[in-house]
Design a protein around this motif. Structure first.
Motif, PDB file in Angstrom:
ATOM      1  N   TYR A  71      -9.470   4.073  10.570  1.00 51.92           N
ATOM      2  CA  TYR A  71      -9.649   3.771   9.160  1.00 51.92           C
ATOM      3  C   TYR A  71     -10.655   2.637   9.010  1.00 51.92           C
ATOM      4  CZ  TYR A  71      -5.242   6.266   8.413  1.00 51.92           C
ATOM      5  OH  TYR A  71      -4.256   7.216   8.375  1.00 51.92           O
ATOM      6  N   GLN A 113     -11.370  -0.416   6.269  1.00 54.71           N
ATOM      7  CA  GLN A 113     -10.811  -1.101   5.116  1.00 54.71           C
ATOM      8  C   GLN A 113     -11.756  -2.211   4.670  1.00 54.71           C
ATOM      9  OE1 GLN A 113      -6.962  -3.059   5.505  1.00 54.71           O
ATOM     10  NE2 GLN A 113      -6.522  -2.713   3.342  1.00 54.71           N
ATOM     11  N   LEU A 117       0.844  -1.202   0.000  1.00 57.28           N
ATOM     12  CA  LEU A 117       0.000   0.000   0.000  1.00 57.28           C
ATOM     13  C   LEU A 117       0.871   1.241   0.000  1.00 57.28           C
ATOM     14  CD1 LEU A 117      -2.333  -1.075   2.944  1.00 57.28           C
ATOM     15  CD2 LEU A 117      -3.060  -0.892   0.575  1.00 57.28           C
ATOM     16  N   PHE A 139      -4.726   6.552   1.228  1.00 53.76           N
ATOM     17  CA  PHE A 139      -4.068   5.330   0.808  1.00 53.76           C
ATOM     18  C   PHE A 139      -4.528   4.920  -0.583  1.00 53.76           C
ATOM     19  CE2 PHE A 139      -1.825   3.415   4.399  1.00 53.76           C
ATOM     20  CZ  PHE A 139      -2.254   4.191   5.444  1.00 53.76           C
ATOM     21  N   GLY A 140      -3.644   4.244  -1.293  1.00 50.14           N
ATOM     22  CA  GLY A 140      -4.056   3.554  -2.504  1.00 50.14           C
ATOM     23  C   GLY A 140      -4.721   2.240  -2.135  1.00 50.14           C
ATOM     24  N   ALA A 141      -5.269   1.570  -3.139  1.00 49.78           N
ATOM     25  CA  ALA A 141      -5.978   0.306  -2.901  1.00 49.78           C
ATOM     26  C   ALA A 141      -5.025  -0.869  -2.743  1.00 49.78           C
ATOM     27  CB  ALA A 141      -6.968   0.043  -4.024  1.00 49.78           C
ATOM     28  N   GLY A 185     -10.347  -5.883  -0.328  1.00 53.47           N
ATOM     29  CA  GLY A 185      -9.780  -5.513  -1.616  1.00 53.47           C
ATOM     30  C   GLY A 185      -9.523  -4.033  -1.810  1.00 53.47           C
ATOM     31  N   GLN A 186      -9.740  -3.255  -0.754  1.00 53.07           N
ATOM     32  CA  GLN A 186      -9.531  -1.810  -0.840  1.00 53.07           C
ATOM     33  C   GLN A 186      -8.435  -1.378   0.132  1.00 53.07           C
ATOM     34  OE1 GLN A 186     -11.254   0.114  -3.089  1.00 53.07           O
ATOM     35  NE2 GLN A 186     -12.060  -1.870  -3.757  1.00 53.07           N
ATOM     36  N   GLY A 187      -7.945  -0.168  -0.085  1.00 52.03           N
ATOM     37  CA  GLY A 187      -7.015   0.393   0.873  1.00 52.03           C
ATOM     38  C   GLY A 187      -7.773   0.983   2.046  1.00 52.03           C
ATOM     39  N   PRO A 188      -7.079   1.270   3.131  1.00 50.87           N
ATOM     40  CA  PRO A 188      -7.749   1.896   4.280  1.00 50.87           C
ATOM     41  C   PRO A 188      -8.319   3.260   3.898  1.00 50.87           C
ATOM     42  CG  PRO A 188      -5.575   1.056   4.874  1.00 50.87           C
ATOM     43  CD  PRO A 188      -5.665   0.998   3.389  1.00 50.87           C
ATOM     44  N   GLN A 189      -9.543   3.521   4.332  1.00 48.85           N
ATOM     45  CA  GLN A 189     -10.190   4.816   4.116  1.00 48.85           C
ATOM     46  C   GLN A 189     -10.196   5.578   5.434  1.00 48.85           C
ATOM     47  OE1 GLN A 189     -11.513   5.792   0.949  1.00 48.85           O
ATOM     48  NE2 GLN A 189     -10.303   3.994   0.390  1.00 48.85           N
TER      49      GLN A 189
END
Lengths: 109, 117
Positions: B35, B37, A87, A99-101, B40-44
């Motif tokens: 965050y 998460q 990441l 953050f990116g995915a 399949g995604q990054g932490p938001q």
């Protein structure tokens, strides 16, 4: 357009290979950049900070290109244990920790 | 030196319920960020707490609220749970401030996996 974008992969590479990941960011005000490693169903772990001058830690090298707004991570001599999701984070100071995915890496024998 | 700790590790709730997640920062850290998460995604980024105040907030509805205590530990509360709230909730701690023009690194806890049925 996402604020931080990464190629999701997976990158499938043999042991010993060199692999590079890029991460682009859209906010030109971003000031802090980091790479994290995340194993399946675990928390992200800080891998390295990314500086304008570039930095190296063993087999890992990180670079920042402000003009083109991307950061990169180079892994040399890949090990099976490097298999994980990588990441990137590009943040504007205290604000907007973005953050990116993630990019998935699979190293095979 | 204990790292960031979170509780519980797993939680199952039903739609409409409320949940509280807890986080204790790494020793010496005064800032806690939360965050979400999804798979399949990054932490938001949800929000960040420093000196018991919410300092920054991401694009999350008011159903998400938090608190920081004088000992720097923090809680994340989510009301009126939706199926879409199912995710790994991560807490990260750091020291607020800068060194050499860069933000201090943040360290993540193991997360709480929330399932909403």
């Amino acid at each position: 357009r996402k604020e931080v974008e990464q190629d999701p992969g997976p990158f499938n590479v043999p042991e010993g290979a060199t692999v590079a990941f890029n991460c682009t960011y859209s906010n030109s005000a971003s000031q802090s950049f980091f790479w994290y490693r995340q194993d399946c169903r675990k928390e992200p772990k800080l891998l390295m900070s990314v500086y304008s001058s570039g930095n190296e830690d063993g087999r890992f090298t990180a670079q920042l290109n402000r003009a083109s707004q991307y950061i990169s991570l180079l892994i040399r001599d890949s090990k099976l244990s490097d298999s994980a999701t990588y990441l990137c984070e590009a943040s504007g100071g205290y604000n907007k920790l973005i953050f990116g995915a993630g990019t998935r890496l699979a190293v095979h024998p | 030196d204990a790292g960031v700790t979170q509780s519980p590790t797993h939680l199952i709730k039903t739609r409409g319920q409320q949940v509280t997640l807890r986080c204790s920062p790494k020793s010496g850290h005064d800032t806690v960020s939360w965050y979400q998460q999804a798979l399949g995604q990054g932490p938001q980024f949800i929000f960040q707490y420093y000196e018991e105040e919410e300092r920054q907030r991401g694009n999350f509805p008011d159903r998400f609220s938090g608190h920081q205590f004088p000992n720097y530990s923090s809680e994340l509360n989510v009301n009126a749970l939706l199926l879409g709230d199912s995710a790994l909730y991560l807490c990260a701690s750091s020291s607020l401030g800068w060194t050499s023009g860069r933000r201090y690194e943040q360290f993540f806890g193991p997360g709480t996996r929330l399932t909403v049925l």
